[in-house]
Motif scaffolding. Structure first.
Motif, short mmCIF file in Angstrom:
data_model
loop_
_atom_site.label_atom_id
_atom_site.label_comp_id
_atom_site.label_asym_id
_atom_site.label_seq_id
_atom_site.Cartn_x
_atom_site.Cartn_y
_atom_site.Cartn_z
N ARG A 101 31.25 -35.28 2.51
CA ARG A 101 29.99 -35.08 3.22
C ARG A 101 29.09 -34.17 2.38
O ARG A 101 29.43 -33.00 2.15
CB ARG A 101 30.31 -34.42 4.58
CG ARG A 101 29.16 -34.21 5.51
CD ARG A 101 29.66 -34.10 6.97
NE ARG A 101 30.78 -33.19 7.16
CZ ARG A 101 30.64 -31.87 7.34
NH1 ARG A 101 29.46 -31.32 7.34
NH2 ARG A 101 31.71 -31.09 7.52
N PRO A 102 27.95 -34.64 1.90
CA PRO A 102 27.07 -33.78 1.09
C PRO A 102 26.69 -32.54 1.88
O PRO A 102 26.35 -32.63 3.06
CB PRO A 102 25.84 -34.66 0.82
CG PRO A 102 26.27 -36.06 1.10
CD PRO A 102 27.38 -35.99 2.10
N ALA A 135 40.09 -29.01 -9.26
CA ALA A 135 38.79 -29.21 -8.61
C ALA A 135 38.86 -30.43 -7.68
O ALA A 135 38.39 -30.38 -6.54
CB ALA A 135 37.70 -29.40 -9.66
N LEU A 136 39.50 -31.50 -8.15
CA LEU A 136 39.59 -32.71 -7.32
C LEU A 136 40.48 -32.47 -6.10
O LEU A 136 40.19 -32.94 -4.99
CB LEU A 136 40.14 -33.88 -8.15
CG LEU A 136 39.18 -34.35 -9.26
CD1 LEU A 136 39.88 -35.35 -10.18
CD2 LEU A 136 37.93 -35.00 -8.66
N ALA A 137 41.54 -31.67 -6.27
CA ALA A 137 42.42 -31.37 -5.14
C ALA A 137 41.68 -30.49 -4.12
O ALA A 137 41.86 -30.65 -2.91
CB ALA A 137 43.69 -30.67 -5.64
N LEU A 138 40.84 -29.58 -4.61
CA LEU A 138 40.05 -28.75 -3.69
C LEU A 138 39.11 -29.63 -2.87
O LEU A 138 38.92 -29.42 -1.67
CB LEU A 138 39.25 -27.70 -4.47
CG LEU A 138 40.05 -26.49 -4.97
CD1 LEU A 138 39.28 -25.71 -6.02
CD2 LEU A 138 40.44 -25.58 -3.79
N ILE A 139 38.54 -30.63 -3.51
CA ILE A 139 37.65 -31.55 -2.80
C ILE A 139 38.42 -32.28 -1.71
O ILE A 139 37.98 -32.39 -0.57
CB ILE A 139 36.98 -32.53 -3.78
CG1 ILE A 139 36.04 -31.78 -4.72
CG2 ILE A 139 36.24 -33.63 -3.02
CD1 ILE A 139 35.55 -32.60 -5.90
N GLY A 146 33.04 -39.48 -7.41
CA GLY A 146 32.08 -39.81 -6.36
C GLY A 146 31.87 -38.69 -5.35
O GLY A 146 31.12 -38.85 -4.38
N ALA A 147 32.52 -37.53 -5.56
CA ALA A 147 32.39 -36.43 -4.59
C ALA A 147 31.01 -35.78 -4.71
O ALA A 147 30.56 -35.45 -5.80
CB ALA A 147 33.47 -35.39 -4.84
N PRO A 148 30.33 -35.59 -3.55
CA PRO A 148 28.95 -35.10 -3.58
C PRO A 148 28.85 -33.58 -3.52
O PRO A 148 28.18 -33.04 -2.66
CB PRO A 148 28.36 -35.72 -2.30
CG PRO A 148 29.52 -35.73 -1.35
CD PRO A 148 30.76 -35.91 -2.16
N VAL A 149 29.51 -32.85 -4.42
CA VAL A 149 29.44 -31.39 -4.34
C VAL A 149 28.11 -30.87 -4.89
O VAL A 149 27.46 -31.54 -5.69
CB VAL A 149 30.59 -30.70 -5.12
CG1 VAL A 149 31.96 -31.20 -4.64
CG2 VAL A 149 30.45 -30.90 -6.61
#
Ligand code: PEP
Ligand code: MN
Length: 448
Positions: free
Chosen positions: A314-315, A302-306, A344-347
């Motif tokens: 970018r939200p 999931a983090l690698a996809l982000i 901290g990723a705004p998914v």
């Protein structure tokens, strides 16, 4: 919009990577001719509209709006009649009215519509009565009929996909801006439905309350333009990369690439390999992107996809559509949400309660239990509540017709009823009554 030669060179990067689930066309020259023709066609959607949807999904990601994404598993070329499209739209508008009013949250409305013609399949072949043929991969690829001829991938179907998408989108735009979606019409969407369904009657009571609220506002002198039309967006799985690439253009305002086949596209569970062509393709376009996450997804993936799809964090750019299954969501989702949130990723987090809950009934019909669908959504809300994160939306397969494809719901459909109106081109869909039931129940979960 113009096609910019420079950016299309780097844009071809996906072509060097393995692309799962692509048709093997017998005549590559015929495919080339089709994609060249498509590349000259006008965009189906505009870059500015994609950006606007991105802004709306940013609200979802930040906990201020709810995404309602729904429509057929697979659209079909012989089902683009006005009645069928209107029925789907009506169902989504009714669900949205329920959610907006009962949960008091802005609803971002996105159809699985006007482009949802291509299907990834778990098996390459299908056997019936001792005969084995290639599987049906959606109307954009081959025919559903069980004949050798129909199952050969035919690139001219990509042109029909474009034309059917354009016709559908044209009608959708007419319905959503031409008065039909005016909030003052909340009753009329229900007219054909109220008499013979418990969900319809429950909706009617809510529509009366909405009417009262509108009358009150009008009496106060407020009748905002927002009530007279509805923002509605189109989405589909970006599966056939030859088609999606032919419809990808450089936006003359920003010089950036947009896939103008739909406002939002998503990458499916079977094609989201980090080193594969689909993720590379999605990383190059500016549209809001969804990625389906099944029960085997690790937090590292999931983090690698982000990192690949939303390096700027970018939200609104990235939506994770989780489809774990009712029995696994409470176990699998927490770690994913926790680790992604900690990064901290705004998914935006959206629940697809359909694809982890499919089974085959004794009659051979592929089906889903309404209670499992509901339980997965419940699990989704529980997990987010537990972690203090936002349950951002639902992604469902539905139709506006009275089909009998999923079992259960308020107007209970039994396993023995499935044959009565089993019409889906692929996976079983909630019918209108089951969809409305779900909307009421989700509104309750959202509020509590
Ligand atoms: C779908 O959305 O129809 C689908 C095939 O989903 P998934 O990729 O999650 O299996
Ligand atoms: Mn499906």
């Amino acid at each position: 919009m113009t096609v910019n030669a420079d950016s299309s060179i780097s844009f071809d990067s996906w072509r060097d990577l393995p692309a799962a689930q692509q048709p093997e066309y017998p005549d590559p020259a015929a495919l080339r001719a089709v994609t060249e023709e498509l590349a000259g066609y006008p965009p189906l959607v505009f870059a500015g509209e994609c950006d606007q949807l991105g802004d709306r999904i940013a609200e979802v990601a930040q906990g201020r709006a709810f995404l309602l994404q729904g429509g057929d598993c697979a659209e079909a070329f012989d089902q683009v009649g006005a009645d069928q499209i209107r029925a789907k739209l009506k169902t989504l508008l009714q669900m949205s009215a329920v959610l907006t009013y009962a949960a008091a949250v802005p609803v971002v409305k996105v159809g699985r519509i006007a482009g949802q013609y291509s299907k990834p399949r778990s098996k390459p072949t299908e056997t019936r009565d001792g005969v084995t043929l290639p599987t049906y991969r959606g109307d954009s690829v081959n025919g559903a009929e069980f004949t050798e001829e129909a199952r050969v991938p035919d690139p001219s179907r990509l042109l029909r996909m474009y034309n059917s998408s354009a016709a559908t989108l044209n009608l959708v735009r007419g319905f959503t801006t031409g008065g039909y979606a005016d909030l003052h019409q909340v009753h009329s969407w229900n007219q054909d439905f109220v008499r013979n369904s418990a969900a319809g009657q429950r909706y009617e009571a809510l529509a009366r309350e909405i009417d009262n609220a509108l009358n009150f506002m009008r009496a106060c002198g407020a009748d905002p333009a927002e009530f007279q039309s509805v923002e509605f967006y189109a989405s589909h799985e970006a599966l056939l990369l030859d088609y999606e690439a032919a419809l990808t253009r450089t936006d003359s305002r920003s010089g950036r690439l947009y896939d103008v086949s739909g406002h939002m596209v998503w990458i499916g569970e079977r094609t989201r390999q980090l080193d594969g062509a689909h993720i590379e393709f999605a990383s190059r376009i500016q549209n809001p992107i969804g990625v389906k996450l099944g029960p085997t997804t690790t937090p590292e993936e999931a983090l690698a996809l982000i990192d690949r799809l939303d390096p700027e964090r970018r939200p609104g750019r990235l939506t994770f559509i989780t489809r774990m299954g009712a029995d696994r969501i409470r176990d699998r989702l927490p770690t994913l949400v926790e680790k992604v949130t900690a990064s901290g990723a705004p998914v935006a987090w959206v629940c697809d309660p359909m694809h982890g809950n499919t089974f085959e009934a004794a009659s051979g019909h592929k089906t889903r239990r309404f209670d499992d669908v509901l339980d997965e959504v419940k699990g989704f809300f529980e997990v987010h509540k537990g972690l203090g994160t936002h349950p951002g939306g639902i992604h469902v397969e539905l139709t506006g017709d009275d089909v009998t494809e999923c079992v259960g719901g308020g107007d209970e459909i039994f396993v023995d009823d499935l044959h009565q109106r089993y019409e889906t081109a692929c996976d079983p869909r909630l019918n209108r009554s089951q969809s409305l039931d779900l909307a009421f129940l989700v509104a309750e979960m959202y509020r509590s």
